[in-house]
Scaffold this motif. Structure first.
Motif, short mmCIF file in Angstrom:
data_model
loop_
_atom_site.label_atom_id
_atom_site.label_comp_id
_atom_site.label_asym_id
_atom_site.label_seq_id
_atom_site.Cartn_x
_atom_site.Cartn_y
_atom_site.Cartn_z
N ASN A 16 0.64 -1.03 -0.16
CA ASN A 16 -0.10 -0.01 0.12
C ASN A 16 0.92 1.26 -0.27
OD1 ASN A 16 -2.62 -1.20 -0.17
ND2 ASN A 16 -2.68 -1.33 2.20
N ASP A 32 -6.13 -9.42 -0.38
CA ASP A 32 -5.50 -8.14 -0.75
C ASP A 32 -4.33 -8.22 -1.57
OD1 ASP A 32 -7.30 -6.52 0.57
OD2 ASP A 32 -6.34 -6.57 2.30
N GLN A 47 -4.03 -4.03 -9.21
CA GLN A 47 -4.02 -2.59 -9.30
C GLN A 47 -2.65 -2.14 -9.73
OE1 GLN A 47 -6.65 0.01 -8.04
NE2 GLN A 47 -5.38 0.50 -9.84
N ALA A 62 -12.84 -4.49 -3.56
CA ALA A 62 -12.36 -3.99 -4.67
C ALA A 62 -13.21 -4.50 -5.83
CB ALA A 62 -10.85 -4.40 -5.06
N LYS A 105 -13.20 -2.09 -8.98
CA LYS A 105 -13.73 -0.59 -9.23
C LYS A 105 -12.94 0.24 -8.25
CE LYS A 105 -16.45 -1.74 -4.66
NZ LYS A 105 -17.70 -1.60 -4.10
N THR A 106 -11.73 0.28 -8.24
CA THR A 106 -10.78 1.11 -7.70
C THR A 106 -10.73 2.41 -8.34
OG1 THR A 106 -8.70 0.38 -8.51
CG2 THR A 106 -9.34 -0.69 -6.19
N SER A 107 -10.06 3.45 -7.75
CA SER A 107 -10.06 4.68 -8.59
C SER A 107 -9.23 4.68 -10.07
CB SER A 107 -9.22 5.82 -7.75
OG SER A 107 -7.91 5.26 -7.65
N THR A 131 -9.04 1.81 -12.91
CA THR A 131 -9.44 0.48 -13.48
C THR A 131 -8.85 0.27 -14.75
OG1 THR A 131 -11.55 1.27 -14.40
CG2 THR A 131 -11.42 0.80 -12.10
N PRO A 140 -5.47 3.89 -4.32
CA PRO A 140 -6.12 2.97 -3.36
C PRO A 140 -5.52 2.21 -2.45
CG PRO A 140 -5.60 2.13 -5.71
CD PRO A 140 -5.41 3.38 -5.61
N PHE A 157 -5.66 -1.15 0.21
CA PHE A 157 -6.16 -2.48 0.41
C PHE A 157 -6.00 -2.82 1.87
CE2 PHE A 157 -5.09 -2.11 -4.01
CZ PHE A 157 -6.19 -2.06 -4.52
#
Length: 303
Positions: A195, A225, A232, A259, A267-269, A271, A294, A296
């Motif tokens: 992250n 995750d 991602q 997600a 559907k994260t910011s 895609t 994003p 997780f």
């Protein structure tokens, strides 16, 4: 101008009280340094019994000193090995975790065939777990997965040795349970690092961390995750085929992951269709409500 007499008297009284307090403190400290009071002619049994009384009363500091005195005076006595073993526990009880690890190492090195050497491995693992915790963490809950995990790895290795060498040890069941906890902790730590990499724009490093969790920490709650991080990261890198593969595995095994939307789409910011912006962000030409990287942190319920 001279100070009023009554003020001088008060000052003298305060200085006298401070001197008395300091003297009392010095005497107390001196008394602690000299404790436990072990007579020069104390026998081995007498010193050992005294150490046991300190242990039973949870006076671990004095227990350590008594056991050290026992070993020093009677290095080849009948309680020498037992004193070396119990001093590990005494250090642990006194929150002296580094000393406990060192004492356990010494016992294992000197007595590898001792019938209770499994206890030394067990206490070494417990001490390693606690040695990275500071004073405040004993009273204030802190997220261990966001701290240094080098000691957690060491503890995991010690418990693994215990299970490998002494699978029938009375401490094996607890060691195994602690290994499960440590494995989950280490996996979640990897997600936290991933992250962080996403926030910094290090997308390849993030994807690699996610893959590491999926490959090396199977059956831990961090695996979904790990798949989301992989998806991602690959999306950011333009590796759409790898991203679709990760999303498909996530969809099949963890359809409730946040997600994924109700249709199983990522559907994260950001895609596969590109950057997802809110209507406020679009109307303000990007000035307000900008998309955030994003993060997780999914904790699935036990099945």
């Amino acid at each position: 101008m001279s100070r009023p007499r009554h003020t001088s008297a008060i000052a003298r009284a305060l200085r006298g009280a401070a001197a008395l307090c300091l003297a009392a403190l010095l005497i107390a400290c001196s008394g602690n340094d000299d404790m436990p009071d072990i007579a020069a002619d104390s026998g081995e049994q007498q010193i050992y019994d005294q150490a046991q009384r300190y242990l039973n009363n949870r006076n671990y500091d004095l227990a350590v000193r008594s056991l050290q005195a026992l070993e020093s005076r009677y290095p080849f006595g009948k309680y020498a090995e037992q004193a070396q073993l119990e001093i590990i526990y005494a250090h642990y009880g006194a929150y002296e975790y580094e000393a406990a690890v060192e004492a356990a190492d010494r016992f294992i090195r000197l007595h590898p065939q001792h019938p209770n050497v499994d206890y030394a491995y067990y206490l070494k693992g417990l001490a390693a777990i606690n040695s990275e915790r500071d004073f405040l963490s004993r009273f204030i809950p802190m997220d261990e997965t966001k701290r240094d995990v080098s000691r957690a790895k060491e503890a995991f290795a010690e418990f693994a040795q215990l299970l490998s060498r002494y699978p029938d040890s009375p401490y094996a069941a607890d060691a195994k349970a602690r290994m499960v906890h440590l494995r989950n902790l280490l996996a979640r730590h990897e997600i936290n690092v991933a992250n962080y990499y996403i926030r910094r724009g290090a997308y390849l490093a993030a994807a690699n961390r996610g893959r590491y969790v999926v490959e090396n920490f199977q059956r831990t709650p961090a695996v979904p995750d790990g798949l989301a991080v992989m998806a991602q990261g690959y999306i950011y890198l333009g590796m759409d085929d790898l991203a679709r593969d990760a999303i498909e595995v996530l969809r099949l095994n963890y359809p409730e992951h946040p997600a994924l939307d109700r249709d199983g789409e990522f559907k994260t910011s950001y895609t596969l269709e590109g950057q997802q912006r809110s209507w406020i962000n679009k109307l303000s030409f990007g000035l307000f409500d900008p998309p955030q990287p994003p993060q997780f942190n999914y904790h699935p319920r036990p099945g």
